[in-house]
Structures are given as structure tokens and as C-alpha cells.
Write a protein that holds these residues in place. Structure first.
Motif, PDB file in Angstrom:
ATOM      1  N   GLU A 120       0.820  -1.209   0.000  1.00  0.00           N
ATOM      2  CA  GLU A 120       0.000   0.000   0.000  1.00  0.00           C
ATOM      3  C   GLU A 120       0.850   1.253   0.000  1.00  0.00           C
ATOM      4  OE1 GLU A 120      -3.841  -0.529   2.561  1.00  0.00           O
ATOM      5  OE2 GLU A 120      -2.216  -1.599   3.566  1.00  0.00           O
ATOM      6  N   VAL A 121       2.067   1.113   0.517  1.00  0.00           N
ATOM      7  CA  VAL A 121       2.938   2.282   0.627  1.00  0.00           C
ATOM      8  C   VAL A 121       3.661   2.553  -0.691  1.00  0.00           C
ATOM      9  CG1 VAL A 121       4.917   3.245   1.822  1.00  0.00           C
ATOM     10  CG2 VAL A 121       3.236   1.913   3.082  1.00  0.00           C
ATOM     11  N   ASP A 122       4.080   1.479  -1.334  1.00  0.00           N
ATOM     12  CA  ASP A 122       4.866   1.649  -2.550  1.00  0.00           C
ATOM     13  C   ASP A 122       3.995   1.850  -3.772  1.00  0.00           C
ATOM     14  OD1 ASP A 122       7.288   1.553  -1.335  1.00  0.00           O
ATOM     15  OD2 ASP A 122       7.492  -0.622  -1.484  1.00  0.00           O
ATOM     16  N   VAL A 123       3.133   2.806  -3.701  1.00  0.00           N
ATOM     17  CA  VAL A 123       2.247   3.083  -4.821  1.00  0.00           C
ATOM     18  C   VAL A 123       2.433   4.537  -5.232  1.00  0.00           C
ATOM     19  CG1 VAL A 123      -0.133   3.183  -5.594  1.00  0.00           C
ATOM     20  CG2 VAL A 123       0.555   1.425  -3.964  1.00  0.00           C
ATOM     21  N   VAL A 124       2.743   4.738  -6.477  1.00  0.00           N
ATOM     22  CA  VAL A 124       2.848   6.117  -6.959  1.00  0.00           C
ATOM     23  C   VAL A 124       1.426   6.651  -7.131  1.00  0.00           C
ATOM     24  CG1 VAL A 124       3.758   7.611  -8.766  1.00  0.00           C
ATOM     25  CG2 VAL A 124       4.934   5.474  -8.209  1.00  0.00           C
ATOM     26  N   PRO A 125       1.116   7.779  -6.529  1.00  0.00           N
ATOM     27  CA  PRO A 125      -0.236   8.334  -6.683  1.00  0.00           C
ATOM     28  C   PRO A 125      -0.573   8.518  -8.156  1.00  0.00           C
ATOM     29  CG  PRO A 125       0.987   9.544  -5.001  1.00  0.00           C
ATOM     30  CD  PRO A 125       1.943   8.601  -5.646  1.00  0.00           C
ATOM     31  N   SER A 126      -1.829   8.265  -8.515  1.00  0.00           N
ATOM     32  CA  SER A 126      -2.163   8.166  -9.930  1.00  0.00           C
ATOM     33  C   SER A 126      -1.849   9.452 -10.686  1.00  0.00           C
ATOM     34  CB  SER A 126      -3.630   7.785 -10.110  1.00  0.00           C
ATOM     35  OG  SER A 126      -4.441   8.689  -9.392  1.00  0.00           O
ATOM     36  N   LEU A 127      -2.078  10.602 -10.046  1.00  0.00           N
ATOM     37  CA  LEU A 127      -1.792  11.857 -10.747  1.00  0.00           C
ATOM     38  C   LEU A 127      -0.318  11.966 -11.112  1.00  0.00           C
ATOM     39  CD1 LEU A 127      -3.826  14.712  -9.013  1.00  0.00           C
ATOM     40  CD2 LEU A 127      -3.763  14.148 -11.450  1.00  0.00           C
ATOM     41  N   ASP A 128       0.528  11.494 -10.174  1.00  0.00           N
ATOM     42  CA  ASP A 128       1.965  11.560 -10.433  1.00  0.00           C
ATOM     43  C   ASP A 128       2.376  10.566 -11.512  1.00  0.00           C
ATOM     44  OD1 ASP A 128       1.919  13.353  -8.373  1.00  0.00           O
ATOM     45  OD2 ASP A 128       2.676  11.934  -6.875  1.00  0.00           O
ATOM     46  N   LYS A 129       1.697   9.447 -11.499  1.00  0.00           N
ATOM     47  CA  LYS A 129       1.996   8.411 -12.482  1.00  0.00           C
ATOM     48  C   LYS A 129       1.713   8.929 -13.886  1.00  0.00           C
ATOM     49  CE  LYS A 129       1.515   3.522 -11.672  1.00  0.00           C
ATOM     50  NZ  LYS A 129       0.557   2.633 -10.983  1.00  0.00           N
ATOM     51  N   GLU A 130       0.606   9.668 -13.986  1.00  0.00           N
ATOM     52  CA  GLU A 130       0.255  10.244 -15.291  1.00  0.00           C
ATOM     53  C   GLU A 130       1.368  11.128 -15.822  1.00  0.00           C
ATOM     54  OE1 GLU A 130      -3.487  12.312 -15.002  1.00  0.00           O
ATOM     55  OE2 GLU A 130      -4.470  10.489 -14.226  1.00  0.00           O
ATOM     56  N   LYS A 131       2.076  11.752 -14.890  1.00  0.00           N
ATOM     57  CA  LYS A 131       3.157  12.630 -15.332  1.00  0.00           C
ATOM     58  C   LYS A 131       4.445  11.868 -15.565  1.00  0.00           C
ATOM     59  CE  LYS A 131       1.251  16.781 -13.717  1.00  0.00           C
ATOM     60  NZ  LYS A 131       1.462  18.103 -13.139  1.00  0.00           N
ATOM     61  N   GLY A 132       4.387  10.562 -15.446  1.00  0.00           N
ATOM     62  CA  GLY A 132       5.550   9.750 -15.765  1.00  0.00           C
ATOM     63  C   GLY A 132       6.492   9.502 -14.604  1.00  0.00           C
ATOM     64  N   LEU A 133       6.036   9.765 -13.401  1.00  0.00           N
ATOM     65  CA  LEU A 133       6.889   9.529 -12.242  1.00  0.00           C
ATOM     66  C   LEU A 133       6.955   8.031 -11.955  1.00  0.00           C
ATOM     67  CD1 LEU A 133       8.301  11.545 -10.174  1.00  0.00           C
ATOM     68  CD2 LEU A 133       6.528  10.812  -8.595  1.00  0.00           C
ATOM     69  N   LYS A 140       9.476  16.684 -13.463  1.00  0.00           N
ATOM     70  CA  LYS A 140       8.364  15.925 -14.064  1.00  0.00           C
ATOM     71  C   LYS A 140       7.033  16.337 -13.434  1.00  0.00           C
ATOM     72  CE  LYS A 140      10.312  11.475 -15.444  1.00  0.00           C
ATOM     73  NZ  LYS A 140      10.322  10.048 -15.125  1.00  0.00           N
ATOM     74  N   LEU A 141       7.083  16.546 -12.124  1.00  0.00           N
ATOM     75  CA  LEU A 141       5.851  16.862 -11.393  1.00  0.00           C
ATOM     76  C   LEU A 141       5.281  18.204 -11.817  1.00  0.00           C
ATOM     77  CD1 LEU A 141       6.861  15.736  -7.804  1.00  0.00           C
ATOM     78  CD2 LEU A 141       5.259  14.602  -9.345  1.00  0.00           C
ATOM     79  N   SER A 142       6.202  19.142 -12.054  1.00  0.00           N
ATOM     80  CA  SER A 142       5.689  20.477 -12.373  1.00  0.00           C
ATOM     81  C   SER A 142       5.339  20.641 -13.843  1.00  0.00           C
ATOM     82  CB  SER A 142       6.721  21.537 -11.958  1.00  0.00           C
ATOM     83  OG  SER A 142       7.985  21.163 -12.448  1.00  0.00           O
ATOM     84  N   SER A 143       5.680  19.614 -14.632  1.00  0.00           N
ATOM     85  CA  SER A 143       5.362  19.730 -16.059  1.00  0.00           C
ATOM     86  C   SER A 143       3.862  19.661 -16.286  1.00  0.00           C
ATOM     87  CB  SER A 143       6.038  18.595 -16.827  1.00  0.00           C
ATOM     88  OG  SER A 143       5.445  17.366 -16.448  1.00  0.00           O
ATOM     89  N   LYS A 144       3.444  20.338 -17.309  1.00  0.00           N
ATOM     90  CA  LYS A 144       2.018  20.257 -17.683  1.00  0.00           C
ATOM     91  C   LYS A 144       1.794  18.960 -18.451  1.00  0.00           C
ATOM     92  CE  LYS A 144       0.667  24.445 -16.315  1.00  0.00           C
ATOM     93  NZ  LYS A 144       1.632  24.377 -15.217  1.00  0.00           N
TER      94      LYS A 144
END
Lengths: 298, 555
Positions: free
Chosen positions: A67-80, A293-297
Motif C-alpha cells: 500500500e505504501v509503494d504506490v505512486v499516486p495516480s496523478l503523479d503516475k500520469e506525469k511519468g513519475l 516531471k511533477l511540475s510539467s504540464k
């Protein structure tokens, strides 16, 4: 293996602060006593009345590693990637401890702040909650929750000392504080392995290893262990590592404890793996790349 | 271990990990004023459940979420007990919300309001006890008392000091359950380490004083009650109060468990710090305690004379313990318990836990089952007080117009000296209580450190009126024990109840001979200012007056 591990540990223990302030050594003030079942003193007769770790929200909120090692979906969308996600958390953990040193708060405050920080990102994305703002705000909130308040404007002052390009101001911190409180669901009490550590070390008769264990615990906050395992288990794992390193025989003692040695060993392995994986400091470029990556649109 | 699937549990509670909006609730009416915000009765719209909403005042723009609120939330999230109020959730009002002054927040969330949602309780003890004609049975008193002690014990076991035990913070529902509420001043303490009670929290020492006054208030309030009820619900509260109080007195904030706790010695160090302040500002309160419990000396408190502050506060004259005399109408067991709770020496004082084992609770009449208690219409101190305040304010205004502060007021009889400490400490709603008191004093000037207003009618020499406060049998003029000590606002429900006009004593004013202040009277036969004013000014407190008559406070 022992030798190798020792080499790994040595520089780390030194670079990571053992104690962020003068008023607290390893026997410092850690007021929330976790109540491991092994410790009969801590579990006094009042146990059924006492709010302790086992009845605390901290215990109830323990998570599974998956449960901890999950990249939040919004961040994943940005390629994190997961690796980058972890890397940012490590980086910000270091940031919080450096800031904590600047603010001269106790290690306990730093540990609580890091716990808040890590807990927030099991629920929120870094896209919405900028780690660069969340980290200092966590420290600010933790300083209040642990009764050693640092004024918000001082926090800002100290951030600017270590991080010249800090773009936020007082208002942002206060606003983020409210958001964090909500994200944490107002659960602010955190139990830490430090308290259990000194009791356990005395019991096992290895008080001379306090410094080493203390450093190991400090480093454990660079992982998400505090969100996954009860604090006293983390303390035990650190004692286990230390005893193996120093070639002390603790087998009998561990047997008497009636704890699940598999868990202790798992935690120990995770810590050792961590040292192995992050032997070199993370290069700034990689951190910056991940943050950008996070700050990219999208 | 962690396998207890805590994730799911939490998800059920609060799916989004955010707080709900306060719009889920419909505010019905204001029922109280907490340490840092108003309390409303409200209905959850979806379920129809009645709850209490406590608004967290967010007026410090520079330091964000108030640390007092953080403390209270931390503590409440830690405590789960049937005799401690349950925090159900926290809700926010996100959008710009207009506050009382009509200012509107600018949409920033942190400027919105935050509410704590509690279970709704029908009464608070002060409100309930203040109902006209209310009289508790002994079994009922014991029942409440036991619940109070159980709750207190639970707090202490969990290393929480409530620090503000008083009638209006003891909530009672119509099932007869009593719960401790308002942990706004509460603190966690650590059982084996005191580092968190260092200079870092020095401002809190001022709090201690405030607290102290509160307690004093409460204390006197209880004295009133002690006289009103034949077998002391009041003593119950007196006891619990004193347990808290003594930790202020003897151990500062450390530990009102009293008891031979290992950190007594440490506590005493703090005592010496806070003590100066207490001493400076309210020696009268200390005297009050000593008058009742006896002056501290080696006999009743071994080691006390060795303490650094002892010379500063030792009573000027020897004082005898007068507990048994004052509360002689109590039955044996009640008295015994009371005595043990009011022991000055912290190491000899009874703990909440041991108090629960006291004979008092195991003798006839036994504490009754909460469920068997009668149900009452809801009563909260806030409401009754408000009504009374308005009434009093009105009267005061009328009176002030009549009396233009005659100069002789500057020399007033020594009233219970407690009185003057309050106006500054507790800037209550602005309605002066003494007709002659300049309104300024009651103003919102928050000077904890300021000794007391100079000059003016409320500058009473201390000590002139020992014991008058609670001895119904002394001072022929009897029972006006409550008049003096209570300033407005915070005042006891009975404030002014014994005052001329309503009371059987004063003979409608003029003849009052300062009787409102008990024993002081003989020395000040010309207690003029109150004499003339009292009939008009103090009279209206009909409830109080009735009660006095009803219960024969004169015995």
C-alpha cells in the motif's frame, strides 16, 4: 557479510544526524511509550485503561508494504516512476532533518515530521501537494504537535538558509498546514522506535550499542518502515543488525521475547538493502529531473 | 500485527481522507462558550443525529492552526472512555464564511473555520444543578461522583491532566452518564521525563494562574453547592477540584494524581517557579485553601518548610484545619473522603483510583444506576448564565445611572479578596458586577501579570474576611458567601444570590451591613455602598434567591 555491512553503515551513521539538538541524547524525551507486549513494566496493570500504541491511531493506520509503494495516480500520469517517487521521499527526508537541525528541534520532532510527510503521500499526490512545501510544513506542524513550537516565520528563515530558491511564503505554509491536517485526518500522535530502544538495549545489556542503534533508527526514516511496522519492531530490527555487526549473541534474548523473528529479520533485511541501494548519495540532477516531471504540464 | 487490515477500516470511516464540510450539519443553537470557541447544538442532516459542534477560533493569522486545538485534538483522539467526551470527527467550512463581524474570509481554506464534532449531551452539571428546584439525591451524587472519578482516573492513567475541572465542563446526558469535556487546557505529561515542562512552555505559567482563578471560582462555587445540598454533590466536585487544584498548588501542572509519585520532587521544582506568580497575584486564594485545609507545616506536610518558596507563602498566622467543622453536615464517609482529597501534602493525597475504592462509594445509599436517574429538560450553564447576565446587566446600567461612583467607595469593606483578581484574568462579557466598579476593569485587558487594578472600589485588603465564604454558621448575617468573589460573567450560578433583596438576611438592602461578605460584616458596620445599592442592583437573581430559601442555607 558483516564486514561489508559495517562499511556501508559507517559513513551513513555519521552523516545522518544522531541527535539534532543538544538537549537530547539517545535517552531523550520520547514521551509516548509504545507498549510492546514483551515489556512487563510498560504493560502495567492499568493496561485495559491505558491508551497505548495498540489502541492508537498509529497502530490502526499501519499499512501493508504494497500500500505504501504506490505512486499516486496523478503523479503516475506525469511519468513519475516508483523509483523516482521513493527517491524524492528520501531526498525530502534529508531535507526535513537538515531543516530540523537548523531549527534546533529535537530528533523526535524531525521523526514525527517525516512520518507525517510519508503518510501524506500514501493518500495525496506530489502533483497536488508540492513536496517542497509539504516538507517544511510537516516540520512546522510536528513542532507544534510535539510541544516544541517553532514559529512559522522562523521556519521560513531557516529554509532560506539551506534552500535559497524556496518560492513559498508564510501564507502558503499556513494554508498547507490546514490541508495536511485534513490529509492526516487530524491524527497527530506518532509513536517512535527510540523510546523502546533504550529499554530494550538495557534489557539485552548492550547499552554500549546505543549510538549505533540510534543511528540505524534515524536512517530507518528514509524508508517507509514507520508506516508499516510497530515502532518497537523497528527498534528490535536495529538491535538485531547492531548485534550481528558487533558479533554479540542475542539469540537467547530474542527467543525469550516471543516476537516474530521473521518480521524482525525482514525489517533488518530491508534496512540493509536500503544501505546497499543508496550507498552513493542521490545525484541532484536525478532529483531535479524527478521534481521537474511533477511540475510539467501534462 | 499490521495484518489487521487497518486500511479498510479507515477507508470505511472516511473514504476521501478529507474532512466533511460543516454543511453536513444544521446549527440549531449556541449552547456554550469553550476555551477557544463557541459550541453549538447541531443536527446532522443526513442522519438526523444531534451533535455538538465546537468551533475552533482561528484568529492567529501568523501561527496557523492553534496549538491549543492541536493539544485538544491529540488528547481527545487518544482517549476513548465512557466518561470522557467522544470526539466524533472534525469538519471544516471551506468557503468564505462570514463571521460575527460580517467579515468574510477570502476563500483560503486556512481562513475558514474548523469544528470539532462531539456527541451531544443534554446538560452540564452547573446548568443542571442550577435548575430551579433541582435537588440531587445522595445516590445520584455518588453516581455522578463515581463517574467523574472514573473519567479522571482514566485521564491520569493516560497521562493527561484535564486542568479545568468544573461544573460546566462535566456534561451529563439523559441516561445519567457523566463525561469530562473541554480538554482545551489539558496537557499530556510524561510519566518518567519532564523535559517537556521546561522554560519552553513558560507562557503556560501564566495559564496556571488563569487556571488557578478558574479553580478558585469553581472552588467557591462548590462551597455554595456544599451548603445547598445536604450531602454534598458539591463535596464531590470540591474533591475533584482539589485534586486538580492541589497539583496547581503543590505540583504545578505535573500531577494531580497526587500520590507518592516518583516525580514529586521534580514537580516541586516547577512549583517554585509558578508559585511566585501565584503568590504575587493571588495570595488570597492560597489563604482560602489554607483556611480550609490548614496552613502547611511540618506536621501535616513533612518537608514543606525545606522548600525554597516556603518562607514566601507560609501563612502569616497558624491556621487550623477546619474541614470537619465546615462540612460537619456531611456523613462520615463523605467527610473522610473529602479530607483525603483535600490533603495538602501531595504524597499523602488520595488518587482518583483509590478514591473510587473509598468507603463512601460502598455504603448506603449506594451510587445508583445512571439509567435510573430522572430525565431533565436540557440545561446548559451558558444559557442560564446568559439570561441572567442580560438581566443583571440591565439592572447594573440602571443602577450606575443612579449612583455616580461616590468617593467613599474607595474604602470598602474587605470583601472576599478573590473578587478583584478575576476581572483582569477573565475578561468576560462586559458587565460589571459591583455597581461602583469602573467599567474599565472588566474590559478586555488581558493582563495576567498585572497585580490588580490600583485604587478603585475593588481594591480590598486581603485577609479581612477569612472563612466567611463558606461557613454558613458564622457571621450572623449568614450566607451571602457568594456575592463578593464572583465578578461578572464567569460567575457562579449563584452569584449574588445571597445578596440583600432576595436573601432572608439583608432586609432588602440598607441593613445589609456588608452581609454579603459574611463575617467581614462586623468590622464594617457601615458597609454603605453595597447597602444602598444592593436592594436594587443585586436583587434580580431570583433563581439563586429561591434556592437559598428553599434549601435553608442558613441551616
Amino acid at each position: 557479510m558483516n564486514l561489508q555491512v559495517m562499511q556501508l553503515l559507517k559513513p551513513k551513521a555519521d552523516t545522518f544526524d544522531v541527535s539534532t539538538s543538544d538537549d537530547e541524547g539517545p535517552q531523550g524525551d520520547l514521551k509516548y511509550l509504545p507498549c510492546p507486549p514483551l515489556n512487563s513494566e510498560a504493560c502495567n496493570c492499568e493496561r485495559e485503561m491505558a491508551a497505548n500504541f495498540w489502541t492508537s491511531s498509529h497502530f490502526k493506520q499501519l499499512l501493508e508494504p504494497e500500500e505504501v509503494d504506490v505512486v499516486p495516480s496523478l503523479d503516475k500520469e506525469k511519468g513519475l516512476t516508483l523509483e523516482e517517487f521513493k527517491m524524492i521521499k528520501i531526498h525530502m527526508t534529508n531535507y526535513i532533518s537538515r531543516l530540523g537541525q537548523q531549527c534546533k528541534v529535537r530528533q523526535r520532532v524531525v521523526a514525527t515530521a517525516i512520518t507525517y510527510f510519508r503518510r501524506v503521500y500514501t493518500r495525496k499526490s506530489m502533483t497536488e501537494y508540492d513536496p517542497l512545501l509539504v516538507a517544511p510544513t510537516c516540520l512546522y506542524l510536528a513542532s507544534k504537535a510535539e510541544e516544541s513550537t517553532v514559529q512559522a516565520r522562523h521556519v521560513i528563515f531557516y529554509i532560506k538558509k539551506i534552500h535559497k530558491k524556496f518560492v513559498y511564503d508564510l501564507k502558503d505554509i499556513l494554508e498547507m498546514e490546514m490541508k495536511l491536517l485534513e490529509a492526516l485526518n487530524y491524527y497527530l500522535v506518532v509513536y517512535h522506535p527510540y523510546r523502546a530502544l533504550s529499554q530494550l538495549l538495557q534489557d539485552v545489556g548492550m547499552a554500549d550499542l546505543t549510538f549505533l542503534c540510534w543511528s540505524l533508527i534515524n536512517d530507518s526514516y528514509k524508508m517507509d518502515l514507520i508506516l508499516i511496522y510497530p515502532p518497537y519492531m523497528i527498534a528490535l530490527a536495529c538491535i538485531y543488525i547492531a548485534s550481528v555487526l558487533k558479533e554479540k549473541d542475542t539469540t537467547a534474548w530474542f527467543e525469550e521475547l516471543h516476537v516474530d523473528m521473521n518480521v524482525v529479520k525482514n525489517i533488518s533485511m530491508e534496512i540493509l538493502d536500503f544501505y546497499d541501494a543508496y550507498r552513493q548519495p542521490i545525484p541532484d540532477e536525478r532529483i531535479n529531473a524527478a521534481l521537474s516531471k511533477l511540475s510539467s504540464k501534462p | 500485527m499490521a495484518a489487521a487490515a487497518p486500511g479498510q477500516l479507515n477507508l470505511d470511516e472516511s473514504p476521501s481522507w478529507g474532512s466533511r464540510s460543516v454543511d453536513c450539519f444544521e446549527k440549531l443553537e449556541q449552547i456554550g462558550e469553550g476555551t477557544y470557541g463557541q459550541v453549538y447544538m447541531a443536527k446532522e442532516i443526513r442522519t438526523g443525529e444531534i451533535v455538538a459542534l465546537k468551533k475552533i477560533r482561528m484568529d492567529n493569522e501568523r501561527e496557523g492552526f492553534p496549538i491549543t486545538a492541536i493539544r485538544e485534538i491529540k488528547i481527545l483522539k487518544k482517549l476513548h472512555h465512557e466518561n470522557v467526551i467522544q470526539l466524533k470527527e472534525i469538519v471544516t467550512s471551506p468557503g468564505p464564511e462570514k463571521d460575527e463581524q460580517g467579515r468574510s474570509a477570502d476563500g483560503n481554506k486556512y481562513k475558514g473555520s474548523i469544528y470539532m464534532v462531539f456527541e451531544y449531551m443534554d446538560h452540564d452539571l452547573t446548568g443542571l444543578a442550577d435548575r430551579p428546584g433541582m435537588r440531587f439525591s445522595v445516590a445520584q451524587i455518588k453516581c455522578y461522583m463515581r463517574q467523574l472519578l472514573t473519567g479522571l482516573h482514566y485521564c491520569h492513567v493516560n497521562q493527561v491532566l484535564h486542568r479545568d475541572i468544573k461544573g460546566s465542563n462535566l456534561l451529563i446526558d439523559n441516561e445519567g452518564n457523566l463525561k469530562l469535556a473541554d480538554f482545551g487546557l489539558a496537557r499530556s505529561f510524561s510519566g518518567d521525563h519532564n523535559a517537556n515542562l521546561t522554560n519552553r512552555v513558560i507562557t503556560l505559567w501564566y495559564r496556571v494562574i488563569m487556571l488557578w482563578t478558574d479553580l478558585q471560582n469553581c472552588y467557591l462555587e462548590l462551597q455554595n453547592m456544599a451548603q445547598l445540598s445536604t450531602c454534598g454533590l458539591s463535596d464531590a466536585f470540591l474533591q475533584s477540584f482539589c485534586m486538580e487544584n492541589q497539583f496547581c498548588l503543590g505540583k504545578t501542572r505535573m500531577n494531580m494524581m497526587g500520590l507518592s509519585h516518583p516525580f514529586d520532587a521534580l514537580a516541586l521544582r516547577f512549583f517554585s517557579q509558578s508559585f511566585d506568580m501565584i503568590l504575587l497575584h493571588m495570595p488570597e486564594q492560597l489563604n482560602k485553601i489554607f483556611e480550609l485545609c490548614g496552613g502547611p507545616d511540618e506536621a501535616i506536610w513533612p518537608g514543606v518548610t525545606k522548600m525554597p518558596w516556603y518562607t514566601n507563602f507560609k501563612p502569616t498566622r497558624p491556621m487550623k484545619k477546619r474541614l470537619r467543622e465546615v462540612f460537619k453536615h456531611f456523613d462520615r464517609h463523605a467527610l473522610e473522603l473529602l479530607e483525603r482529597m483535600l490533603t495538602l501534602d501531595p504524597s499523602q493525597r488520595i488518587s482518583a483510583k483509590d478514591a473510587l475504592d473509598a468507603e463512601y462509594f460502598w455504603n448506603d445509599p449506594l451510587p445508583c444506576d445512571p439509567k435510573s436517574l430522572p430525565k431533565y429538560e436540557s440545561s446548559h450553564e451558558f444559557q442560564t448564565k446568559k439570561k441572567r447576565q442580560q438581566q443583571r446587566q440591565h439592572e447594573e446600567m440602571a443602577k450606575r445611572q443612579k449612583l455616580q461612583h461616590p468617593p467613599q467607595h474607595a474604602r470598602l469593606p474587605p470583601i472576599q479578596p478573590t473578587g478583584q483578581a478575576h476581572p483582569q484574568l477573565r475578561p468576560g462579557p462586559n458587565q460589571p458586577i459591583h455597581n461602583s466598579q469602573p467599567p474599565v476593569v472588566a474590559g478586555p485587558s488581558h493582563h495576567y501579570g498585572k497585580p490588580r487594578p490600583s485604587g478603585g472600589p475593588n481594591r480590598y485588603p486581603p485577609g479581612g474576611n477569612p472563612s466567611g465564604g463558606y461557613n454558613p454558621n458564622r457571621g450572623g448575617q449568614g450566607g451571602g458567601y457568594s456575592g463578593g468573589p464572583y465578578p461578572q460573567g464567569r460567575g457562579p450560578p449563584y452569584a449574588a444570590s445571597g445578596m440583600p433583596g432576595a436573601g432572608p438576611r439583608g432586609g432588602g438592602g440598607g441593613g445589609g451591613s456588608g452581609g454579603g461578605y459574611g463575617v467581614g460584616a462586623p468590622n464594617y458596620p457601615q458597609a454603605g455602598p453595597y447597602g444602598s445599592g444592593s436592594g436594587a442592583g443585586r436583587g434580580p437573581n431570583m433563581i439563586g434567591g429561591n434556592r437559598n430559601q428553599q434549601y435553608g442555607w442558613q441551616q
